[in-house]
Write an enzyme that holds these catalytic residues in place. Structure first.
Site, PDB file in Angstrom:
ATOM      1  N   ARG A 201       0.806  -1.228   0.000  1.00  0.00           N
ATOM      2  CA  ARG A 201       0.000   0.000   0.000  1.00  0.00           C
ATOM      3  C   ARG A 201       0.838   1.277   0.000  1.00  0.00           C
ATOM      4  O   ARG A 201       0.316   2.369  -0.191  1.00  0.00           O
ATOM      5  CB  ARG A 201      -0.939  -0.004   1.217  1.00  0.00           C
ATOM      6  CG  ARG A 201      -2.212  -0.795   0.943  1.00  0.00           C
ATOM      7  CD  ARG A 201      -3.162  -0.713   2.107  1.00  0.00           C
ATOM      8  NE  ARG A 201      -2.781  -1.623   3.195  1.00  0.00           N
ATOM      9  CZ  ARG A 201      -3.203  -1.499   4.441  1.00  0.00           C
ATOM     10  NH1 ARG A 201      -3.997  -0.495   4.786  1.00  0.00           N
ATOM     11  NH2 ARG A 201      -2.815  -2.362   5.364  1.00  0.00           N
TER      12      ARG A 201
ATOM     13  N   ASP B 119       7.506  -2.089  11.158  1.00  0.00           N
ATOM     14  CA  ASP B 119       6.746  -0.911  10.739  1.00  0.00           C
ATOM     15  C   ASP B 119       6.003  -0.253  11.895  1.00  0.00           C
ATOM     16  O   ASP B 119       5.100   0.532  11.686  1.00  0.00           O
ATOM     17  CB  ASP B 119       5.778  -1.273   9.611  1.00  0.00           C
ATOM     18  CG  ASP B 119       4.765  -2.332  10.035  1.00  0.00           C
ATOM     19  OD1 ASP B 119       4.766  -2.735  11.217  1.00  0.00           O
ATOM     20  OD2 ASP B 119       3.982  -2.769   9.177  1.00  0.00           O
TER      21      ASP B 119
ATOM     22  N   ASN C 274      -4.077  -7.692  19.557  1.00  0.00           N
ATOM     23  CA  ASN C 274      -2.633  -7.922  19.518  1.00  0.00           C
ATOM     24  C   ASN C 274      -1.999  -6.909  18.567  1.00  0.00           C
ATOM     25  O   ASN C 274      -2.162  -7.012  17.356  1.00  0.00           O
ATOM     26  CB  ASN C 274      -2.382  -9.359  19.020  1.00  0.00           C
ATOM     27  CG  ASN C 274      -0.934  -9.576  18.614  1.00  0.00           C
ATOM     28  OD1 ASN C 274      -0.031  -9.011  19.224  1.00  0.00           O
ATOM     29  ND2 ASN C 274      -0.734 -10.391  17.585  1.00  0.00           N
TER      30      ASN C 274
ATOM     31  N   ASN D  46      38.232  29.129  -4.852  1.00  0.00           N
ATOM     32  CA  ASN D  46      38.905  27.946  -4.310  1.00  0.00           C
ATOM     33  C   ASN D  46      39.040  26.832  -5.323  1.00  0.00           C
ATOM     34  O   ASN D  46      39.756  25.875  -5.098  1.00  0.00           O
ATOM     35  CB  ASN D  46      38.156  27.434  -3.082  1.00  0.00           C
ATOM     36  CG  ASN D  46      36.741  27.010  -3.406  1.00  0.00           C
ATOM     37  OD1 ASN D  46      36.066  27.653  -4.214  1.00  0.00           O
ATOM     38  ND2 ASN D  46      36.282  25.941  -2.794  1.00  0.00           N
TER      39      ASN D  46
ATOM     40  N   ALA E 154      39.673  47.414  -1.805  1.00  0.00           N
ATOM     41  CA  ALA E 154      38.424  46.934  -2.403  1.00  0.00           C
ATOM     42  C   ALA E 154      38.617  46.616  -3.875  1.00  0.00           C
ATOM     43  O   ALA E 154      39.395  47.255  -4.571  1.00  0.00           O
ATOM     44  CB  ALA E 154      37.336  47.996  -2.235  1.00  0.00           C
TER      45      ALA E 154
HETATM   46  C1  UD1 Z   1      -0.023  -9.583  12.634  1.00  0.00           C
HETATM   47  C2  UD1 Z   1      -0.556 -10.525  13.715  1.00  0.00           C
HETATM   48  C3  UD1 Z   1      -1.870  -9.959  14.251  1.00  0.00           C
HETATM   49  C4  UD1 Z   1      -1.673  -8.563  14.769  1.00  0.00           C
HETATM   50  C5  UD1 Z   1      -1.062  -7.678  13.671  1.00  0.00           C
HETATM   51  C6  UD1 Z   1      -0.704  -6.321  14.231  1.00  0.00           C
HETATM   52  C7  UD1 Z   1       0.180 -12.696  12.930  1.00  0.00           C
HETATM   53  C8  UD1 Z   1      -0.235 -13.998  12.334  1.00  0.00           C
HETATM   54  N1  UD1 Z   1      -0.780 -11.816  13.134  1.00  0.00           N
HETATM   55  O1  UD1 Z   1      -0.942  -9.615  11.569  1.00  0.00           O
HETATM   56  O2  UD1 Z   1      -2.354 -10.786  15.314  1.00  0.00           O
HETATM   57  O3  UD1 Z   1      -2.902  -8.017  15.195  1.00  0.00           O
HETATM   58  O4  UD1 Z   1       0.151  -8.273  13.173  1.00  0.00           O
HETATM   59  O5  UD1 Z   1      -0.178  -5.514  13.228  1.00  0.00           O
HETATM   60  O6  UD1 Z   1       1.334 -12.526  13.248  1.00  0.00           O
HETATM   61  N2  UD1 Z   1       6.513 -10.432   8.072  1.00  0.00           N
HETATM   62  C9  UD1 Z   1       7.705 -11.026   7.717  1.00  0.00           C
HETATM   63  N3  UD1 Z   1       7.690 -12.217   7.094  1.00  0.00           N
HETATM   64  C10 UD1 Z   1       6.531 -12.869   6.813  1.00  0.00           C
HETATM   65  C11 UD1 Z   1       5.312 -12.269   7.170  1.00  0.00           C
HETATM   66  C12 UD1 Z   1       5.345 -11.050   7.806  1.00  0.00           C
HETATM   67  O7  UD1 Z   1       8.782 -10.465   7.965  1.00  0.00           O
HETATM   68  O8  UD1 Z   1       6.604 -13.970   6.255  1.00  0.00           O
HETATM   69  C13 UD1 Z   1       6.546  -9.142   8.743  1.00  0.00           C
HETATM   70  C14 UD1 Z   1       5.859  -8.053   7.950  1.00  0.00           C
HETATM   71  O9  UD1 Z   1       6.801  -7.374   7.130  1.00  0.00           O
HETATM   72  C15 UD1 Z   1       5.340  -7.151   9.049  1.00  0.00           C
HETATM   73  C16 UD1 Z   1       5.091  -8.090  10.213  1.00  0.00           C
HETATM   74  O10 UD1 Z   1       5.824  -9.249   9.946  1.00  0.00           O
HETATM   75  O11 UD1 Z   1       6.316  -6.206   9.464  1.00  0.00           O
HETATM   76  C17 UD1 Z   1       3.608  -8.400  10.391  1.00  0.00           C
HETATM   77  O12 UD1 Z   1       3.167  -9.117   9.255  1.00  0.00           O
HETATM   78  P1  UD1 Z   1       1.718  -8.905   8.649  1.00  0.00           P
HETATM   79  O13 UD1 Z   1       1.537  -9.859   7.544  1.00  0.00           O
HETATM   80  O14 UD1 Z   1       1.494  -7.471   8.378  1.00  0.00           O
HETATM   81  O15 UD1 Z   1       0.810  -9.378   9.867  1.00  0.00           O
HETATM   82  P2  UD1 Z   1      -0.682  -8.982  10.108  1.00  0.00           P
HETATM   83  O16 UD1 Z   1      -1.531  -9.703   9.173  1.00  0.00           O
HETATM   84  O17 UD1 Z   1      -0.810  -7.529  10.199  1.00  0.00           O
END
Ligand code: UD1
Ligand code: CA
Length: 464
Positions: free
Chosen positions: A15, A104, A172, A388, A425
């Site tokens: 996004r 993030d 969470n 310079n 000058a």
């Molecule tokens: C996750 C939580 C959710 C919580 C939410 C808060 C899980 C399953 N769920 O969901 O309970 O309410 O965060 O924001 O964890 N990432 C990786 N590798 C991956 C997948 C994700 O590095 O394979 C990183 C993403 O870049 C991100 C973070 O993990 O920084 C969260 O991943 P994202 O897929 O956004 O989780 P949510 O669906 O938001």
């Protein structure tokens, strides 16, 4: 036991509509991921493991500046549980407390992370989860509690029944503390038996509980800390939160900010007491400003060291040192390691680059001083310039103490003007000037009596 922080930063951030990975977008002057590593470091993390994936090279290159950070690449993004497992295995984390943080979520504070770690550090729980109840819980994983208040389960929004989605309001935000021993022993038990077919780190709750271990909930005090960046609009929103937070701290410490809405100060900047920040001021990088200064309006300083009782009006400064009692501007540009010493004055439309301006010296109007060593008590007349650059090399101009340089002087470097010398000058100085000498380079002035009046008469009569 040394504490490790795992920062999840492999996601793309669709996004954001960007060529760059989401965590590299800047909040104030620092990429998101570095806000998180900084909070982890302040909370006591000795090792910081960043899980990179999308745009890994860019994130890695940036984090090379942070010595305590190691990057582990997650080549296939199979979910947050898989990301944590990749980090544990890649960095061989097997014991001690572990923080798991979203790359993030830049506004989380070290103090909150310390509170999150407490139940794990004390051995009271194998995992702790930060929790809060947002106005709109849609999209978040929902917490289910035991009678004793410990967390029983997290159910992702997409896996909730309509009844669970409506009744479970405790959410969470994605910040966890674990004891690494049970985490690494049992993370292999995660499965993809869910709607998204991903390994969920949130499923560690039920797995650890199944082994008779406890998961604690820690309530977040300030919901702003939990805000995440998923879009440019959210990035702007979080930037104002960060700005307001920093300005509030500075004001509490004794700094006057006339217009906090247009004053942007980076997280590492320090400002002394009784300094006044005027509107449209940006202080960034490692800038420090002393006491009793007036900065702005329209001033931008990056990586500058400013003493006390300094006035900087409409000034742009990058990587410069300004000592006490200096006045700069309006409309000055200082850069490239310049050092302006005590009591000196750099005036209007003046540029100073990689130069040392001695104590009490003055460069008041319309000058360029580059690659120059200037003694104390010097006066540079308006419009004077150090030439310079010869097209190939940058050459130095050395000006002794108490030199007086007349207006519109060109100093063609390399050139030295000795102590106490006087330059007339409009001279073009190409040869060294001895101490206490006069240097004058200009053709002699002619006087033609009555010429102007005669010319005017001629023109009026239509004569040539
Ligand atoms: C996750 C939580 C959710 C919580 C939410 C808060 C899980 C399953 N769920 O969901 O309970 O309410 O965060 O924001 O964890 N990432 C990786 N590798 C991956 C997948 C994700 O590095 O394979 C990183 C993403 O870049 C991100 C973070 O993990 O920084 C969260 O991943 P994202 O897929 O956004 O989780 P949510 O669906 O938001
Ligand atoms: Ca001349």
């Amino acid at each position: 036991m040394p504490m490790t922080a795992i920062v999840l930063a492999a996601g793309e951030g669709t996004r954001m509509k960007s060529r760059h990975p989401k965590v590299m977008h800047k909040l104030l002057d620092r990429p998101l991921v570095s806000w998180v590593t900084r909070a982890a470091r302040e909370a006591g993390a000795e090792r910081i493991v960043v899980v990179v994936g999308h745009g890994a090279d860019e994130v890695r290159a940036h984090l090379a500046n942070e010595k305590d950070v190691e990057c582990v690449e997650q080549t296939q993004r199979l979910g947050t549980g898989h990301a944590v497992r990749t980090a544990l295995e890649g960095a061989r984390v097997t014991e001690g407390p572990v923080l798991v943080l979203n790359g993030d979520g830049p506004l989380v504070e070290a103090e909150t992370l310390r509170r999150l770690l407490a139940p794990v550090a004390s051995g009271e729980a194998a995992e702790a989860i930060l929790t809060w109840t947002p106005a709109d819980p849609f999209g978040y994983g929902r917490l289910e509690f035991d009678e004793d208040g410990s967390v029983a389960r997290i159910i992702e929004q997409k896996d909730c029944t309509p009844e669970q989605a409506a009744t479970l309001t405790s959410c969470n935000p994605g910040f966890y503390a674990f004891d690494a021993a049970p985490l690494s022993a049992h993370i292999g038990e995660l499965t993809t038996a869910n709607v998204q077919h991903e390994y969920y780190v949130t499923d560690m709750v039920s797995i650890l509980r199944g082994h008779g271990l406890r998961v604690a909930a820690v309530t977040a005090d300030d919901p702003d800390e939990l805000l995440g960046v998923n879009s440019r609009a959210q990035l702007a929103q979080l930037t104002t939160v960060a700005r307001d937070r920093i300005n509030a701290r500075l004001m509490a410490e004794g700094v006057t900010i006339m217009d906090p809405a247009t004053t942007w100060v980076g997280p590492d900047v320090t400002v002394g007491r009784d300094t006044i920040l005027l509107p449209m001021t940006m202080l960034m990088g490692s800038t420090s400003v002393g006491e009793e200064c007036v900065v702005g309006p329209n001033t931008r300083l990056t990586d500058c060291t400013v003493g006390s009782n300094v006035s900087l009006e409409e000034t742009v400064g990058t990587d410069v040192t300004i000592d006490d009692d200096v006045t700069v501007g309006p409309r000055a540009y200082l850069r490239g390691g310049a050092h302006v010493r005590r009591g000196a004055h750099v005036g209007t439309h003046v540029e100073i680059k990689n130069s040392d301006i001695g104590e009490g010296s003055k460069v008041p109007h319309l000058s360029y001083i580059g690659d120059c060593t200037m003694g104390s008590g010097v006066n540079i007349g308006g419009g004077s310039i150090t030439c310079n650059y010869d097209g190939v090399h940058k050459n130095r101009t050395v000006i002794g103490d108490n030199v007086f340089v007349g207006s519109d002087t060109m100093m063609v470097a390399p050139v030295t003007i000795g102590d106490g010398a006087l330059v007339g000058a409009s001279s073009c100085v190409t040869r060294d000037v001895p101490a206490d000498a006069l240097a004058l380079e200009r053709s002699e002035q002619r006087i033609v009596e009555g010429y102007a009046a005669r010319r005017l008469e001629r023109l009026k009569k239509g004569e040539a």
